[in-house]
Scaffold this active site. Structure first.
Site, short mmCIF file in Angstrom:
data_model
loop_
_atom_site.label_atom_id
_atom_site.label_comp_id
_atom_site.label_asym_id
_atom_site.label_seq_id
_atom_site.Cartn_x
_atom_site.Cartn_y
_atom_site.Cartn_z
N ASN A 11 0.86 -1.18 0.00
CA ASN A 11 0.00 0.00 0.00
C ASN A 11 0.90 1.23 0.00
O ASN A 11 1.53 1.54 1.01
CB ASN A 11 -0.88 -0.05 1.26
CG ASN A 11 -1.73 1.20 1.43
OD1 ASN A 11 -1.78 2.06 0.55
ND2 ASN A 11 -2.40 1.30 2.58
N TRP A 12 0.97 1.90 -1.13
CA TRP A 12 1.89 3.04 -1.26
C TRP A 12 1.35 4.27 -0.53
O TRP A 12 2.06 5.25 -0.39
CB TRP A 12 2.13 3.38 -2.74
CG TRP A 12 2.88 2.32 -3.50
CD1 TRP A 12 3.25 1.07 -3.05
CD2 TRP A 12 3.36 2.43 -4.85
NE1 TRP A 12 3.93 0.41 -4.04
CE2 TRP A 12 4.01 1.21 -5.16
CE3 TRP A 12 3.30 3.42 -5.83
CZ2 TRP A 12 4.59 0.96 -6.41
CZ3 TRP A 12 3.88 3.17 -7.07
CH2 TRP A 12 4.52 1.96 -7.35
N LYS A 13 0.08 4.25 -0.15
CA LYS A 13 -0.56 5.39 0.52
C LYS A 13 -0.37 6.65 -0.36
O LYS A 13 -0.36 6.52 -1.58
CB LYS A 13 -0.02 5.56 1.93
CG LYS A 13 -0.13 4.24 2.73
CD LYS A 13 0.13 4.36 4.19
CE LYS A 13 -0.05 3.00 4.86
NZ LYS A 13 0.08 3.05 6.31
N HIS A 96 -9.41 1.01 5.19
CA HIS A 96 -8.11 1.19 5.86
C HIS A 96 -8.29 2.12 7.07
O HIS A 96 -9.09 3.04 7.04
CB HIS A 96 -7.10 1.79 4.88
CG HIS A 96 -5.70 1.72 5.40
ND1 HIS A 96 -5.20 2.62 6.31
CD2 HIS A 96 -4.70 0.83 5.17
CE1 HIS A 96 -3.95 2.28 6.61
NE2 HIS A 96 -3.64 1.20 5.93
N GLU A 98 -6.56 4.47 8.10
CA GLU A 98 -6.32 5.89 7.84
C GLU A 98 -7.55 6.56 7.24
O GLU A 98 -7.68 7.78 7.26
CB GLU A 98 -5.08 6.05 6.94
CG GLU A 98 -3.80 5.80 7.76
CD GLU A 98 -2.64 5.26 6.97
OE1 GLU A 98 -2.62 5.33 5.74
OE2 GLU A 98 -1.71 4.72 7.63
N GLU A 166 -5.06 -5.25 10.54
CA GLU A 166 -4.04 -4.23 10.75
C GLU A 166 -4.31 -3.52 12.07
O GLU A 166 -5.15 -2.61 12.12
CB GLU A 166 -4.06 -3.19 9.62
CG GLU A 166 -3.78 -3.75 8.25
CD GLU A 166 -3.23 -2.69 7.32
OE1 GLU A 166 -2.10 -2.88 6.84
OE2 GLU A 166 -3.89 -1.68 7.07
N GLY A 172 2.83 2.03 10.93
CA GLY A 172 3.79 3.13 10.85
C GLY A 172 4.52 3.43 12.14
O GLY A 172 5.15 4.48 12.27
N SER A 210 3.73 -2.31 10.25
CA SER A 210 5.19 -2.35 10.50
C SER A 210 5.84 -3.65 10.05
O SER A 210 6.77 -4.13 10.71
CB SER A 210 5.49 -2.05 11.97
OG SER A 210 5.13 -0.72 12.28
N GLY A 231 3.08 -1.24 4.27
CA GLY A 231 3.02 0.19 3.96
C GLY A 231 4.41 0.69 3.59
O GLY A 231 4.89 0.46 2.49
N GLY A 232 5.07 1.34 4.54
CA GLY A 232 6.34 2.02 4.30
C GLY A 232 7.37 1.19 3.54
O GLY A 232 8.00 1.69 2.60
#
Ligand code: 13P
Length: 250
Positions: A11-13, A96, A98, A166, A172, A210, A231-232
């Site tokens: 997920n590049w967000k 998600h 977010e 999640e 994150g 993470s 994610g990251g």
């Protein structure tokens, strides 16, 4: 269609201008000529079509990070499920944290989006997860049940559905649940899906929060973990590919 394991989604967000995104997609495409598992990337809408074209000769799946619950109409700024398909998407992330926590999305809205996405033929990655307060209070399973029960349409089948667990507090932050907690929570989600969806046993359950190259093998070795939503670390081709390999993907 059963998705080959491991299932590793990135997920590049809100990251990826055209040049960076295409370079990242290209670096993955070079590695992913023939995939033993399922590798997917979820770039921002603005480069989705270009990224889909860049990886079209590989087995890499490309998806959107959200969609609107309606197909067309006067919804300024929104992107519909048919538009995602038109841009080359095969999947979409819904619910998600977010968006649930950051933008106030409710279970009812996620359910409506899920119906729209399935109607358009998109694979849905439905995200659920408890907050740290809920985990500390020991009510995380109740919370996950409420989210699943509220977000899954009545009578939905297992086809085209993936659930991503999640924990909000692990996203994150560099913190992850213990392996024992991941096993226990995935088992609980598995029971909930079996109760809520006829044939729910077939729905893959991913862990997200993470996931990095150095913890991916341990996380993906946990019973009940069919893959990960990253994610990251998915913004770095080498890191993302090593996570996929850590899960047994080649
Ligand atoms: P991080 O891997 O950056 O913690 O993000 C996880 C996530 O939210 C994936 O959807």
């Amino acid at each position: 269609m059963r998705l080959a394991r491991p299932i590793v989604f990135g997920n590049w967000k809100m990251n990826g201008l055209r040049a960076d995104g295409l370079a990242l997609a290209g670096a993955l495409a070079q590695r992913a000529v023939r995939l033993s598992g399922t590798l997917g990337i979820f770039p921002p809408f603005t480069i989705l079509h270009a990224v889909a074209q860049r990886v079209c000769e590989t087995g890499i799946l490309v998806g959107g990070q959200d969609c609107h619950e309606k197909s067309f109409g006067a919804y300024t700024g929104s992107i519909s499920a048919p538009m995602l398909v038109d841009a080359g998407a095969k999947a979409v992330i819904l619910g998600h944290s977010e968006r649930r926590h950051g933008l106030g999305e409710t279970d009812a809205l996620v359910r409506a989006k899920l119906l729209a996405a399935r109607a358009a033929g998109l694979l849905v990655v439905l995200c659920v997860g408890e907050t740290e307060e809920e985990r500390l209070a020991g009510v995380h399973e109740e919370r996950l049940w409420a989210q699943l029960d509220g977000s899954l349409p009545e009578g939905i089948g297992p086809e085209g559905l993936v659930v991503a667990y999640e924990p909000v507090w692990a996203i994150g932050t560099g913190r992850t649940p213990t392996s024992a907690d991941i096993v226990a929570t995935h088992a609980a989600v598995r029971r909930m899906l079996a109760r809520r969806v006829v044939g729910g046993d077939a729905i893959p359950i991913l862990y997200g929060g993470s996931v990095k190259p150095d913890n991916a093998a341990e996380i993906m070795a946990c019973a009940g973990v069919d893959g990960v939503l990253v994610g990251g670390a998915s913004l770095d081709a080498a890191a993302f590919w090593s996570i996929y390999q850590a899960g047994g993907g080649a």
